[in-house]
Structures are given as C-alpha cells and as structure tokens.
Design an enzyme around this catalytic site. Structure first.
Site, short mmCIF file in Angstrom:
data_model
loop_
_atom_site.label_atom_id
_atom_site.label_comp_id
_atom_site.label_asym_id
_atom_site.label_seq_id
_atom_site.Cartn_x
_atom_site.Cartn_y
_atom_site.Cartn_z
N HIS A 179 51.99 -7.72 14.70
CA HIS A 179 52.13 -6.59 15.43
C HIS A 179 53.39 -6.24 15.83
O HIS A 179 54.06 -6.77 16.94
CB HIS A 179 51.23 -6.64 16.47
CG HIS A 179 50.67 -5.30 17.25
ND1 HIS A 179 51.35 -4.34 16.80
CD2 HIS A 179 49.46 -4.82 17.75
CE1 HIS A 179 50.76 -3.14 17.33
NE2 HIS A 179 49.58 -3.62 18.01
N ASN A 182 53.84 -0.21 18.39
CA ASN A 182 53.21 0.40 19.53
C ASN A 182 53.67 -0.36 20.78
O ASN A 182 52.94 -0.16 21.97
CB ASN A 182 51.57 0.15 19.42
CG ASN A 182 51.07 1.17 18.51
OD1 ASN A 182 51.74 1.65 17.74
ND2 ASN A 182 49.88 0.78 18.12
N TYR A 184 54.77 -3.07 21.89
CA TYR A 184 54.46 -4.58 22.33
C TYR A 184 55.69 -5.32 22.08
O TYR A 184 56.86 -4.95 21.45
CB TYR A 184 53.14 -4.91 21.70
CG TYR A 184 51.89 -4.26 21.95
CD1 TYR A 184 51.60 -4.38 23.31
CD2 TYR A 184 51.36 -3.36 21.07
CE1 TYR A 184 50.57 -3.49 23.69
CE2 TYR A 184 50.19 -2.67 21.44
CZ TYR A 184 49.71 -2.87 22.68
OH TYR A 184 48.85 -1.91 22.94
#
Length: 366
Positions: A179, A182, A184
């Site tokens: 990931h 977004n 993070y």
C-alpha cells in the site's frame, strides 16, 4: 447499448499466474476482523469467496505490525492467529478458482494513540499532524500527533514488511501488494508535503523514494518480483497528502520499480473516491515507463473499463464499491446487467448486513 465486455473479460497473464479475467477486486477496508486479535474469521472468508469471480482479489489493507494499525478491527498479518485466519480466506478463494493477493499496510501518521501499544504516538517520516480522521472505539476521531522515525529505526519498519511477506506466503496468498497510496506511510515518505527529513530518506526525489524501494527489495527476498505489486495515487489528497511535483516523483518511482520487474502498479487515477480530473497528471506516461502490468482504478464503470483495456490504456481495471454490493460483479459486467446500489452506512464495521448479504443475479452465483 453498452460496449462488448470481452476485452475486460479476457484472460490475463500476470507473471506466471493465469488470471481468468481482467477485473480486479480493489482493496476495501471493511473493519470486520476479530476484535482483540485483528484476525480474519469465517465471515471474512465468506465475503471473499463470494467475489472469487474476479480475475484477481486484492485484500483489504492488512497491517504489517501493531504499530502499523490506524483503524479499529482491521486485519493484520503479523501474528500466528492472523496467519491462520487468512488461511481460511485463501483456501476458500482457491477452492473457488480465484487468485488473491494481500495488501501490506502501514498507516504511519494516520493513526490514534488508542490503537498504539502503550498509547504511544504513531510514527511518520516527520512529526507533522495529518488533518484527517481515523476510526476508533466510539467512531471517527482526529488522528494523533506522530513522532518522526529515527534514521536507524527505518530499517526496523522495512523488516516488518519483510516478515509480513513471509507470513503472507504461510497464509497461502498468491502474491502481495504494497500500500503506497492514500497518505499512508509509504506515501508519506514519498511526498515533500509530509516528508521534511534531512537524512537519506528526505529531500530530493531519489531520497524520498528510498523507503518504498527498500520495502520492495525486502519483499523480493521472499516473493518472485512478478508476484509483487504496489498501489499508488499520484495526485490524490487522501489523508492530507500532497507533493509539489507528482509527475516527476512518480515517474522516477515507476522507473525504479520497472527495473525491479515487479508484477504491477495499481494506480488511483485522480482523487480517491472523487473526481478523476482532480489534478493534471499524465497516467499514460507512467504506463509507458513501466514494464509490468498497469491496473487502473477510480470511478470506472463497465464501459469505461472495457474501453481502457481495449485501447491499451490499462491491462486490468480495479473495481471497489461495485464489488462491495455485487458479489457476482463479473457476471453482471458480462451481461451488462444492472448493479446493486451500495449501502455506505455498512461500509465500516458490523456483521453480515452490508457485507455478505448482497444478492446475486441468480442464487447459485451467490
């Protein structure tokens, strides 16, 4: 009349994996792991196996450590109980003929002290508060002020991703997705709005991409490169993230990822769950610079997805909210059938309602 869906439904070869179609189930946080253990359970296995018609499932983000958690009841991949829980999911999906990657997640500063061991501050590249919300006991709350990771701590976090990759193999996954989107932790290192470091992980683009590439290299010690993907969101402002030159930043990152021959980049085009034209960006340039597969994401309907694959703008297309409310989405895409509306109130937390009880076109497909 809608366009012929055959380009989207054609098989696709991802490295040594033969995917049955090019429709990807996007990672979707649903906050339904076992309270206390953050381990997947039978309910989660039912949810994923219902959607095994996807060419590829990418699971909800799964924290690589307790420190990496930012929301209540999200699953992890760092404990024995979590590995055992995920095995239920992967066994079910494989029995149904599906393929499934786990999304490895560290939220960084998008967390709250109540979710951190001993009430510690969340960690981040720099001690800059994220002006966003997270989900804790009692509902949504402002994030907590983070502390900056020391240079010699960064290696520990990279190693957490490596251990999670080992656990993902033990849990029966077909591959992993990092990931990197977004707002993070990986994204926080990338952006000059959240990374004000003056060491080897901060400053010029070459330094700000270092953490992401070290994570990729660590995971590549465990998984073949073709079984590794990364999700990026070049212009999305999600979770208070920003960069002064995203085209140059992500162009450099993708070039370095291409050199490593990873399987795919999963690109949120525009603002996450918002306008696709949120800010100017040349996504075609990313695709040209990358040797692997390009998964397009954000606001695609059936015809847009078919056209993107047909015209060579994407190799696969990821669907998020439409997979929430349509367990048999691929069959609906095939037929051009209407989609069930989703119930936003049931997205985060709860039980079967709004999770495993959406109707299929035919009971046998449920």
């Amino acid at each position: 009349m809608s366009v012929d869906a055959s380009p989207l439904l054609a098989p696709f070869r991802l490295g040594d994996l033969e995917l049955k179609n090019r429709a990807v189930m996007a990672p979707l946080t649903r906050n339904r792991a076992t309270p206390g253990a953050d381990a997947p359970r039978d309910l989660n296995a039912r949810y994923y196996v219902q959607r095994a018609n996807a060419g590829l499932i990418v699971t909800e983000g799964s924290q690589v450590s307790r420190e990496g958690q930012g929301y209540l009841w999200t699953p992890g991949i760092y404990s024995e109980a979590q590995v055992e829980g995920w095995l239920k999911v992967t066994d079910a999906v494989h029995s149904a003929g599906g393929h499934i990657f786990i999304q490895l997640w560290h939220v960084g500063r998008v967390s709250h002290v109540s979710l951190q061991e001993g009430g510690k501050a969340p960690v981040a590249p720099s001690a800059i508060l994220a002006r966003t919300k997270t989900f804790i006991e009692g509902g949504f709350a402002d994030t907590s002020m983070p502390r900056a990771l020391e240079t010699d701590e960064v290696r520990r976090v990279v190693a957490d991703f490596g251990r999670a990759a080992v656990n993902a193999r033990a849990a029966g996954f077909d591959g992993v997705e990092i990931h990197g989107a977004n707002g993070y932790l990986v994204d926080q290192f990338l952006r000059d709005g959240s990374n004000k470091r003056d060491d080897v992980y901060g400053g010029p683009i070459e330094n700000r991409t270092r953490f992401a590439l070290e994570v990729v290299d660590e995971i590549a010690e465990v998984w073949p490169a073709s079984r590794i993907g990364i999700r990026i969101a070049p212009v999305s402002p999600a979770n208070d993230i920003a960069d002064s030159n995203p085209q140059a930043l992500f162009g450099h990152l993708v070039e370095k990822l291409s050199e490593r021959k990873i399987g795919y980049i999963h690109v949120v085009e525009g603002q996450t769950q918002g306008p696709r034209d949120y800010a100017p960006f040349d996504y075609a340039a990313l695709k040209r610079r990358f040797s692997g597969a390009y998964i397009a994401n954000n606001g695609y309907d059936r015809d847009m997805a078919v056209e993107a694959v047909r015209d060579g703008r994407a190799d696969m297309v990821a669907f998020g909210r439409s997979f929430i409310s349509n367990p048999d989405l691929v069959e609906r895409l095939r037929r051009g059938a209407p989609l069930n509306p989703f119930d936003r109130a049931t997205f985060y937390g709860g039980g079967e309602h709004g999770y495993t009880d959406y109707p299929a076109l035919e009971p046998a497909l449920a």
